[in-house]
Scaffold this motif. Structure first.
Motif, PDB file in Angstrom:
ATOM      1  N   PHE A   1       0.819  -1.209   0.000  1.00  0.00           N
ATOM      2  CA  PHE A   1       0.000   0.000   0.000  1.00  0.00           C
ATOM      3  C   PHE A   1       0.858   1.265   0.000  1.00  0.00           C
ATOM      4  CE2 PHE A   1      -2.901  -2.936   2.551  1.00  0.00           C
ATOM      5  CZ  PHE A   1      -3.519  -3.424   1.413  1.00  0.00           C
ATOM      6  N   SER A   2       1.978   1.209   0.708  1.00  0.00           N
ATOM      7  CA  SER A   2       2.859   2.383   0.758  1.00  0.00           C
ATOM      8  C   SER A   2       3.729   2.496  -0.487  1.00  0.00           C
ATOM      9  CB  SER A   2       3.752   2.325   2.005  1.00  0.00           C
ATOM     10  OG  SER A   2       4.568   1.160   1.976  1.00  0.00           O
ATOM     11  N   GLN A   3       3.965   1.351  -1.150  1.00  0.00           N
ATOM     12  CA  GLN A   3       4.819   1.365  -2.342  1.00  0.00           C
ATOM     13  C   GLN A   3       4.043   1.717  -3.610  1.00  0.00           C
ATOM     14  OE1 GLN A   3       6.907  -2.369  -2.560  1.00  0.00           O
ATOM     15  NE2 GLN A   3       7.685  -2.205  -0.463  1.00  0.00           N
TER      16      GLN A   3
ATOM     17  N   HIS B   1       6.041   9.507  -9.726  1.00  0.00           N
ATOM     18  CA  HIS B   1       7.005  10.522  -9.278  1.00  0.00           C
ATOM     19  C   HIS B   1       6.592  11.185  -7.967  1.00  0.00           C
ATOM     20  CE1 HIS B   1       8.805   9.926 -13.129  1.00  0.00           C
ATOM     21  NE2 HIS B   1       7.896  10.598 -13.811  1.00  0.00           N
ATOM     22  N   ARG B   2       5.605  10.609  -7.267  1.00  0.00           N
ATOM     23  CA  ARG B   2       5.168  11.176  -5.985  1.00  0.00           C
ATOM     24  C   ARG B   2       5.036  10.072  -4.945  1.00  0.00           C
ATOM     25  NH1 ARG B   2       2.787  16.122  -5.597  1.00  0.00           N
ATOM     26  NH2 ARG B   2       2.877  15.575  -3.375  1.00  0.00           N
ATOM     27  N   PRO B   3       6.166   9.556  -4.418  1.00  0.00           N
ATOM     28  CA  PRO B   3       6.094   8.477  -3.427  1.00  0.00           C
ATOM     29  C   PRO B   3       5.349   8.872  -2.156  1.00  0.00           C
ATOM     30  CG  PRO B   3       8.330   9.380  -3.600  1.00  0.00           C
ATOM     31  CD  PRO B   3       7.548   9.920  -4.752  1.00  0.00           C
ATOM     32  N   ASP B   4       5.251  10.184  -1.892  1.00  0.00           N
ATOM     33  CA  ASP B   4       4.500  10.615  -0.714  1.00  0.00           C
ATOM     34  C   ASP B   4       2.999  10.450  -0.910  1.00  0.00           C
ATOM     35  OD1 ASP B   4       4.779  12.662  -2.693  1.00  0.00           O
ATOM     36  OD2 ASP B   4       3.963  14.113  -1.274  1.00  0.00           O
ATOM     37  N   ALA B   5       2.550  10.486  -2.161  1.00  0.00           N
ATOM     38  CA  ALA B   5       1.120  10.341  -2.469  1.00  0.00           C
ATOM     39  C   ALA B   5       0.822   8.875  -2.754  1.00  0.00           C
ATOM     40  CB  ALA B   5       0.738  11.229  -3.645  1.00  0.00           C
ATOM     41  N   SER B   6       0.972   8.046  -1.741  1.00  0.00           N
ATOM     42  CA  SER B   6       0.753   6.603  -1.889  1.00  0.00           C
ATOM     43  C   SER B   6      -0.715   6.270  -1.643  1.00  0.00           C
ATOM     44  CB  SER B   6       1.621   5.836  -0.889  1.00  0.00           C
ATOM     45  OG  SER B   6       1.222   6.131   0.446  1.00  0.00           O
ATOM     46  N   PHE B   7      -1.093   5.050  -2.040  1.00  0.00           N
ATOM     47  CA  PHE B   7      -2.446   4.584  -1.741  1.00  0.00           C
ATOM     48  C   PHE B   7      -2.674   4.580  -0.238  1.00  0.00           C
ATOM     49  CE2 PHE B   7      -5.159   0.980  -0.503  1.00  0.00           C
ATOM     50  CZ  PHE B   7      -6.362   1.417  -1.051  1.00  0.00           C
TER      51      PHE B   7
END
Length: 314
Positions: free
Chosen positions: A254-256, A261-267
């Motif tokens: 879920f975090s990956q 290009h926006r790893p902070d905007a994860s599921f």
């Protein structure tokens, strides 16, 4: 003195603007030397103009030469009025020059000029470099003109309206480029080009509002769509279990899984925000990502992870 003459007369320096400003300030404004100095300064500033540029390295000609000449004339008037009151550090030289160029560009663009750029674009075949260049100039000129309306502003919060408006403007300008051949310069009583653009902008903004509202108010009835579990005011015990499962994220999926290009905007981050009853508007402001992008990504993830939630909670 023509444009090419003044460009060739530039002093070779790492900071040409500073030398050119000093040179202009050292001469009487209406003297021959002062006139040359102001023209050299104007030519240097014009290098950064956003419209009135040649196509494919070709010499300036036609409507593009006229645009450049218009901006130059307005820029010279502003330089003549302000050169002797400017000190080189208040504001910084490049910001000062950029502001003058922006003002001159704005003053140069009227509806008639916009109409003529549109007709120039129509004159060229689709998918050609000439049409692409004309449309690029047209879009920049529309933005510089400050003639785009801001309809329905009172219906939304300032932050949400800005997001909505930017999306509507982008869609409208895309429409202008794709459908420029549908523009009829003889249509309407006033026959103004911006009436055609602003009519479309008003319609697109309403469409965007409906789209965003749908994202914010939809009710989803089962585990195949996780968002149903995050609807206030009551959250079931199974929803709490799902929330905890997403927060723990035992497999790290879920975090990956995130917006490109926006790893902070994860599921994981978006889902937890929805469980905490954050609206799409609030999430959009937090991540500085447009609502359609966020919601589309979220819906795809709900479908992708639906088998996992079924296996664990049904």
């Amino acid at each position: 003195m023509g444009i090419s003459d003044t460009i060739q007369a530039f002093p070779k320096s790492k900071e040409p603007l500073i030398q050119l400003v000093r040179r202009a300030q050292n001469h009487a404004l209406h003297s021959h030397e002062g006139h040359i100095a102001l023209n050299q300064l104007a030519s240097e500033i014009l290098r950064s103009r956003r419209i009135g540029r040649p196509s494919n390295q070709a010499p300036l000609s036609g409507i593009y030469l006229e645009i450049c000449d218009r901006i130059r004339a307005h820029l010279l008037i502003k330089l003549d009025a302000r050169i002797n009151t400017y000190t080189l550090d208040q504001p910084p030289i490049r910001k000062w020059a950029s502001n003058l160029l922006l003002e001159a560009s704005h003053d140069s663009v009227d509806d008639d000029l916009l109409k003529r750029i549109a007709l120039e674009a129509q004159h060229h075949e689709p998918q050609t470099l000439e049409r692409h260049h004309a449309l690029t100039e047209l879009v920049e000129a529309i933005r510089l003109s400050d003639r785009l309306i801001r309809p329905h502003r009172s219906k939304f919060s300032p932050q949400f309206y800005q997001l909505l408006y930017e999306e509507a403007v982008n869609q409208t300008l895309t429409y202008v480029c794709r459908r420029i051949e549908t523009y009829d310069p003889h249509r309407g009583k006033s026959q103004k080009f911006m009436n055609w653009v602003n009519f479309r902008l008003d319609k697109v903004l309403i469409e965007c509002r409906r789209t965003f509202s749908d994202y914010q108010t939809q009710e989803l009835p089962n585990l195949n769509d996780l968002e149903q579990l995050s609807q206030p005011p009551e959250i079931s015990s199974i929803a709490n279990d799902v929330r905890e499962y997403i927060a723990i994220d035992p497999e790290g999926i879920f975090s990956q899984t995130h917006i490109r290009h926006r790893p902070d905007a994860s599921f994981q981050a978006i889902a937890l925000a929805r469980f905490d009853t954050s609206s799409w508007e609030e999430i959009s402001e937090k991540f500085e990502i447009k609502i359609p992008t966020l919601s589309s990504f979220f819906q795809r993830c709900c479908q992708k992870f639906s088998p996992i939630f079924k296996d664990n909670f049904q």
